[in-house]
Structures are given as C-alpha cells and as structure tokens.
Design a protein around this motif. Sequence first.
Motif, PDB file in Angstrom:
ATOM      1  N   SER A   1       0.840  -1.183   0.000  1.00 15.81           N
ATOM      2  CA  SER A   1       0.000   0.000   0.000  1.00 15.81           C
ATOM      3  C   SER A   1       0.885   1.246   0.000  1.00 15.81           C
ATOM      4  O   SER A   1       1.981   1.247   0.559  1.00 15.81           O
ATOM      5  CB  SER A   1      -0.889  -0.003   1.245  1.00 15.81           C
ATOM      6  OG  SER A   1      -1.612   1.198   1.328  1.00 15.81           O
ATOM      7  N   ALA A   2       0.401   2.311  -0.610  1.00 16.79           N
ATOM      8  CA  ALA A   2       1.135   3.573  -0.633  1.00 16.79           C
ATOM      9  C   ALA A   2       0.785   4.453   0.562  1.00 16.79           C
ATOM     10  O   ALA A   2       1.418   5.493   0.772  1.00 16.79           O
ATOM     11  CB  ALA A   2       0.822   4.331  -1.914  1.00 16.79           C
ATOM     12  N   TYR A   3      -0.185   4.060   1.353  1.00 18.39           N
ATOM     13  CA  TYR A   3      -0.640   4.929   2.433  1.00 18.39           C
ATOM     14  C   TYR A   3       0.292   5.013   3.640  1.00 18.39           C
ATOM     15  O   TYR A   3       0.377   6.084   4.261  1.00 18.39           O
ATOM     16  CB  TYR A   3      -2.050   4.533   2.875  1.00 18.39           C
ATOM     17  CG  TYR A   3      -3.068   4.829   1.818  1.00 18.39           C
ATOM     18  CD1 TYR A   3      -3.356   6.134   1.456  1.00 18.39           C
ATOM     19  CD2 TYR A   3      -3.726   3.810   1.155  1.00 18.39           C
ATOM     20  CE1 TYR A   3      -4.283   6.423   0.465  1.00 18.39           C
ATOM     21  CE2 TYR A   3      -4.648   4.077   0.167  1.00 18.39           C
ATOM     22  CZ  TYR A   3      -4.920   5.385  -0.167  1.00 18.39           C
ATOM     23  OH  TYR A   3      -5.832   5.662  -1.141  1.00 18.39           O
ATOM     24  N   PRO A   4       1.017   3.981   4.043  1.00 17.79           N
ATOM     25  CA  PRO A   4       1.961   4.166   5.159  1.00 17.79           C
ATOM     26  C   PRO A   4       3.036   5.222   4.900  1.00 17.79           C
ATOM     27  O   PRO A   4       3.292   6.050   5.787  1.00 17.79           O
ATOM     28  CB  PRO A   4       2.551   2.765   5.358  1.00 17.79           C
ATOM     29  CG  PRO A   4       1.465   1.850   4.923  1.00 17.79           C
ATOM     30  CD  PRO A   4       0.826   2.547   3.750  1.00 17.79           C
ATOM     31  N   PRO A   5       3.650   5.283   3.711  1.00 11.91           N
ATOM     32  CA  PRO A   5       4.597   6.390   3.489  1.00 11.91           C
ATOM     33  C   PRO A   5       3.923   7.766   3.488  1.00 11.91           C
ATOM     34  O   PRO A   5       4.528   8.743   3.942  1.00 11.91           O
ATOM     35  CB  PRO A   5       5.206   6.087   2.122  1.00 11.91           C
ATOM     36  CG  PRO A   5       5.018   4.637   1.917  1.00 11.91           C
ATOM     37  CD  PRO A   5       3.749   4.294   2.617  1.00 11.91           C
ATOM     38  N   VAL A   6       2.696   7.837   3.009  1.00 11.51           N
ATOM     39  CA  VAL A   6       1.975   9.121   3.034  1.00 11.51           C
ATOM     40  C   VAL A   6       1.711   9.529   4.478  1.00 11.51           C
ATOM     41  O   VAL A   6       1.869  10.701   4.849  1.00 11.51           O
ATOM     42  CB  VAL A   6       0.652   9.013   2.232  1.00 11.51           C
ATOM     43  CG1 VAL A   6      -0.208  10.250   2.421  1.00 11.51           C
ATOM     44  CG2 VAL A   6       0.942   8.787   0.766  1.00 11.51           C
TER      45      VAL A   6
ATOM     46  N   GLY B   1      -6.890   6.836   4.173  1.00 11.55           N
ATOM     47  CA  GLY B   1      -6.624   5.882   3.102  1.00 11.55           C
ATOM     48  C   GLY B   1      -6.357   4.485   3.636  1.00 11.55           C
ATOM     49  O   GLY B   1      -6.850   3.490   3.100  1.00 11.55           O
ATOM     50  N   MET B   2      -5.557   4.403   4.712  1.00  9.87           N
ATOM     51  CA  MET B   2      -5.302   3.082   5.308  1.00  9.87           C
ATOM     52  C   MET B   2      -6.565   2.472   5.895  1.00  9.87           C
ATOM     53  O   MET B   2      -6.783   1.268   5.799  1.00  9.87           O
ATOM     54  CB  MET B   2      -4.234   3.194   6.405  1.00  9.87           C
ATOM     55  CG  MET B   2      -2.836   3.252   5.864  1.00  9.87           C
ATOM     56  SD  MET B   2      -1.572   2.949   7.090  1.00  9.87           S
ATOM     57  CE  MET B   2      -1.702   4.359   8.147  1.00  9.87           C
ATOM     58  N   VAL B   3      -7.390   3.310   6.494  1.00 10.85           N
ATOM     59  CA  VAL B   3      -8.608   2.794   7.134  1.00 10.85           C
ATOM     60  C   VAL B   3      -9.604   2.303   6.090  1.00 10.85           C
ATOM     61  O   VAL B   3     -10.204   1.234   6.249  1.00 10.85           O
ATOM     62  CB  VAL B   3      -9.238   3.879   8.035  1.00 10.85           C
ATOM     63  CG1 VAL B   3     -10.631   3.480   8.479  1.00 10.85           C
ATOM     64  CG2 VAL B   3      -8.355   4.143   9.234  1.00 10.85           C
TER      65      VAL B   3
ATOM     66  N   CYS C   1      -1.037  18.097   8.849  1.00  9.64           N
ATOM     67  CA  CYS C   1      -2.307  17.527   9.336  1.00  9.64           C
ATOM     68  C   CYS C   1      -3.147  17.015   8.180  1.00  9.64           C
ATOM     69  O   CYS C   1      -3.740  15.938   8.269  1.00  9.64           O
ATOM     70  CB  CYS C   1      -3.087  18.577  10.127  1.00  9.64           C
ATOM     71  SG  CYS C   1      -2.445  18.925  11.752  1.00  9.64           S
ATOM     72  N   GLY C   2      -3.194  17.776   7.097  1.00 13.56           N
ATOM     73  CA  GLY C   2      -3.961  17.344   5.929  1.00 13.56           C
ATOM     74  C   GLY C   2      -3.396  16.094   5.293  1.00 13.56           C
ATOM     75  O   GLY C   2      -4.127  15.170   4.929  1.00 13.56           O
ATOM     76  N   VAL C   3      -2.065  16.050   5.148  1.00  9.05           N
ATOM     77  CA  VAL C   3      -1.431  14.870   4.557  1.00  9.05           C
ATOM     78  C   VAL C   3      -1.620  13.655   5.465  1.00  9.05           C
ATOM     79  O   VAL C   3      -1.923  12.555   5.003  1.00  9.05           O
ATOM     80  CB  VAL C   3       0.070  15.141   4.282  1.00  9.05           C
ATOM     81  CG1 VAL C   3       0.786  13.887   3.836  1.00  9.05           C
ATOM     82  CG2 VAL C   3       0.231  16.240   3.250  1.00  9.05           C
ATOM     83  N   LEU C   4      -1.457  13.860   6.774  1.00  4.63           N
ATOM     84  CA  LEU C   4      -1.650  12.769   7.729  1.00  4.63           C
ATOM     85  C   LEU C   4      -3.089  12.261   7.698  1.00  4.63           C
ATOM     86  O   LEU C   4      -3.326  11.050   7.704  1.00  4.63           O
ATOM     87  CB  LEU C   4      -1.288  13.224   9.139  1.00  4.63           C
ATOM     88  CG  LEU C   4      -1.439  12.186  10.239  1.00  4.63           C
ATOM     89  CD1 LEU C   4      -0.388  11.103  10.081  1.00  4.63           C
ATOM     90  CD2 LEU C   4      -1.331  12.827  11.600  1.00  4.63           C
ATOM     91  N   LEU C   5      -4.052  13.161   7.631  1.00  2.00           N
ATOM     92  CA  LEU C   5      -5.456  12.761   7.558  1.00  2.00           C
ATOM     93  C   LEU C   5      -5.728  11.944   6.303  1.00  2.00           C
ATOM     94  O   LEU C   5      -6.424  10.928   6.355  1.00  2.00           O
ATOM     95  CB  LEU C   5      -6.359  13.992   7.603  1.00  2.00           C
ATOM     96  CG  LEU C   5      -7.861  13.729   7.562  1.00  2.00           C
ATOM     97  CD1 LEU C   5      -8.291  13.021   8.840  1.00  2.00           C
ATOM     98  CD2 LEU C   5      -8.614  15.023   7.404  1.00  2.00           C
ATOM     99  N   GLY C   6      -5.151  12.364   5.179  1.00  2.00           N
ATOM    100  CA  GLY C   6      -5.307  11.604   3.940  1.00  2.00           C
ATOM    101  C   GLY C   6      -4.698  10.215   4.031  1.00  2.00           C
ATOM    102  O   GLY C   6      -5.279   9.237   3.576  1.00  2.00           O
ATOM    103  N   GLY C   7      -3.514  10.109   4.628  1.00  3.87           N
ATOM    104  CA  GLY C   7      -2.857   8.814   4.758  1.00  3.87           C
ATOM    105  C   GLY C   7      -3.589   7.876   5.695  1.00  3.87           C
ATOM    106  O   GLY C   7      -3.781   6.689   5.395  1.00  3.87           O
ATOM    107  N   VAL C   8      -4.018   8.396   6.835  1.00  6.96           N
ATOM    108  CA  VAL C   8      -4.733   7.545   7.803  1.00  6.96           C
ATOM    109  C   VAL C   8      -6.081   7.117   7.253  1.00  6.96           C
ATOM    110  O   VAL C   8      -6.470   5.949   7.353  1.00  6.96           O
ATOM    111  CB  VAL C   8      -4.879   8.280   9.149  1.00  6.96           C
ATOM    112  CG1 VAL C   8      -5.829   7.547  10.071  1.00  6.96           C
ATOM    113  CG2 VAL C   8      -3.527   8.429   9.823  1.00  6.96           C
TER     114      VAL C   8
END
Length: 133
Positions: free
Chosen positions: A82-87, A119-121, A110-117
């Motif tokens: 998945s690409a979301y952990p690096p994001v 996405g993983m969820v 915060c925005g990038v972290l919200l997108g990554g989390v």
Amino acid sequence: MRAESHLFAGVAVFFLGTDAVYAWLAREPAGVAALTVSCLMSAVIAFFCAMNHRRKGGRPEDAPDAEVRDRAGRIDFFPPESAYPPVTAAGMTLMAIGVVYGLWLFLIGCGVLLGGVSGMVFQFARVSDGADG
C-alpha cells in the motif's frame, strides 16, 4: 485471544495502580504522564484482543488438545502493498517540522496525515471475510 486480553488488562490495571501510587508519592508530572500513557496503551491492546475474540471466536491453538493441522487453511485477509503508510509518515514528518517552522507547515502536515490515515482505514473497506482484494 481471550488469554491475551486478560494478560493486557492485567498489565493495564498494574500501570493504573502504579500510576496512582506514583502520582500520590512523587508528584512529578512526567512520570505520571508516562504511566498513564502506558496504562492506556495496554488497555487499547486488551480491548482489541477482547473484541477480536468476540468477533472471531476461539482459535484452534487455544484448545488444550489442539494439533498443528487444526490451524490449516485460510487464516485471514492480509493486504498487499500500500502507498498509504509512506503518506502517513510524510504527514507526521511535516507536522513535526511544522512545530518548529510554523503553523502553516503543521496544518499541511495535518492534511497529509489525515489523507494517509483515512486511506489506510478505508482502503479495504469493501473486503468481506470471504473475498480477496
């Protein structure tokens, strides 16, 4: 998972008792915060194990007369790369750098972290118990 949930619940109770005694005797905020966080983290693991046991039931290896072949077959769904952990890591890094350099960078992080989390969820939200991918 029942044994693991009881084990981590016991660890959480130990940290809670230690935290209360430490707060009463030492009156030092850093140690109290560390013990409180330790109690909460072990309580989260205990809750996860208890909910997993409730949802999936007992495991074959929990039975006293279990054999290796009892666990044969499909175990669970394991997601591919998945690409979301690096994001998520990049978002957390931007937030940490933003604490030093400014609120604008912190908010971008915060925005990038919200997108990554998120996405993983929600990446495999449509995957049911019996289907792949």
